[in-house]
Design an enzyme around this catalytic site. Structure first.
Site, PDB file in Angstrom:
ATOM      1  N   ASN A 117      28.777  78.116  16.622  1.00 22.81           N
ATOM      2  CA  ASN A 117      28.394  78.665  18.025  1.00 22.81           C
ATOM      3  C   ASN A 117      28.849  80.670  17.927  1.00 22.81           C
ATOM      4  O   ASN A 117      29.866  80.416  18.090  1.00 22.81           O
ATOM      5  CB  ASN A 117      29.384  77.736  19.129  1.00 22.81           C
ATOM      6  CG  ASN A 117      29.088  76.616  19.490  1.00 22.81           C
ATOM      7  OD1 ASN A 117      28.256  76.470  19.861  1.00 22.81           O
ATOM      8  ND2 ASN A 117      29.945  76.158  18.997  1.00 22.81           N
ATOM      9  N   GLU A 118      27.246  80.920  17.559  1.00 28.83           N
ATOM     10  CA  GLU A 118      27.571  82.332  16.975  1.00 28.83           C
ATOM     11  C   GLU A 118      27.712  83.517  18.744  1.00 28.83           C
ATOM     12  O   GLU A 118      27.575  83.159  19.350  1.00 28.83           O
ATOM     13  CB  GLU A 118      26.172  83.155  16.561  1.00 28.83           C
ATOM     14  CG  GLU A 118      25.746  82.211  15.111  1.00 28.83           C
ATOM     15  CD  GLU A 118      27.241  82.485  14.030  1.00 28.83           C
ATOM     16  OE1 GLU A 118      27.538  83.459  14.536  1.00 28.83           O
ATOM     17  OE2 GLU A 118      26.698  82.629  13.031  1.00 28.83           O
TER      18      GLU A 118
END
Ligand code: F6R
Length: 268
Positions: free
Chosen positions: A168-169
């Site tokens: 999850n950037e």
């Protein structure tokens, strides 16, 4: 057990966010990793005693390697069985076959699963070799499977220098679930060595979402070394923000940060 839980010196310190998060800090990552492994073993045994499955969310990368090593030791030397354990890995690179040495399937088999007695059918890792039209259904099924197993009892996390948990950037939503994502340039460059150059690093991955991770009943986030100090400070000493997905962990009621001295030095 040779190492008694009581020998671990759990040190909590207040974080500047006013949200006090429990933190365990130890000069040696080996000892800190044993602490996490023993907590996991405790939960596995607790569930065995009541005839239930223990559902673990697992991470790859360098951070959990010594935890897995200790779990393997507990299996061989202390009779810890994984027959009642069900696992869900956080993520996998898109475009890699399971046998690829850089795949997270390969990593998990070699670092843990090949050395313990977990039933193969209890292991779940996002697939990296899906056809385009299969991705969406796969992700929906992954979420449903976690729920059908009663949710994650424990989630093990590392943290990327972008602040990612799973993949999850920055920009990932609080409500995000398992899906395909585009990897950040910094994440790609951090993986470049493993792939023999950043041009060979997959640009996409499948990852559990922030919401999936936050649904775990207990979370351990591990970080070792000075290169993690800045992102730890950004994640846990400032108000939470979409720019730093790990900061969403502040909203969880049962997270423990497990750090070595170098990683923790900006947090005290
Ligand atoms: C791995 C994962 C990533 C890593 C993170 C830290 O499954 O989801 O979020 O935990 O990139 O990697 P290491 O531990 O190699 O520093």
């Amino acid at each position: 057990m040779q190492t008694n839980q009581n020998n671990f010196n759990l040190k909590s310190f207040p974080i500047l966010t006013k949200q006090k998060m429990a933190a365990f800090q130890h000069p040696q990552k080996t000892v800190a990793s044993q602490y996490v492994a023993h907590k996991i073993a405790e939960k596995i045994r607790e569930k065995q005693n009541v005839n239930q499955s223990c559902v673990l969310g697992l991470a790859t990368g360098s951070s959990p390697v010594l935890v897995y090593k200790e779990l393997i030791r507990l299996h061989h030397e202390k009779g810890l069985s994984f027959q009642n354990v069900v696992t869900f890995n956080l993520d996998e690179y898109c475009g890699l076959q399971k046998e690829d040495e850089n795949s997270y399937h390969y990593f998990m088999n070699h670092q843990l699963f090949n050395h313990i007695d977990i039933p193969k059918e209890n292991i779940h890792i996002p697939a990296g070799d899906l056809k385009e039209e299969e991705v969406q259904q796969f992700c929906l099924n992954y979420e449903s499977l976690i729920e059908e197993h009663g949710g994650l009892d424990i989630q093990v996390l590392g943290i990327g220098r972008t602040g990612h948990i799973g993949f999850n950037e920055p920009g990932s939503g609080f409500d995000s679930v398992t899906r395909r994502v585009i990897l950040d340039e910094l994440t790609i460059s951090d993986a470049a060595n493993d792939f023999g150059g950043s041009e060979n690093v997959p640009k996409q991955a499948i990852t559990m979402g922030v919401k999936t991770i936050l649904s775990a009943k207990k979370i351990f986030l591990m970080a070792w070394g000075a290169k993690k100090a800045d992102i730890l400070e950004e994640s846990f000493c400032r108000p939470f923000s979409h720019d730093v997905p790990a900061s969403f962990l502040q909203a969880h009621h049962n997270v423990e940060l497990v750090l070595d001295n170098d990683a923790a030095f900006k947090m005290q």
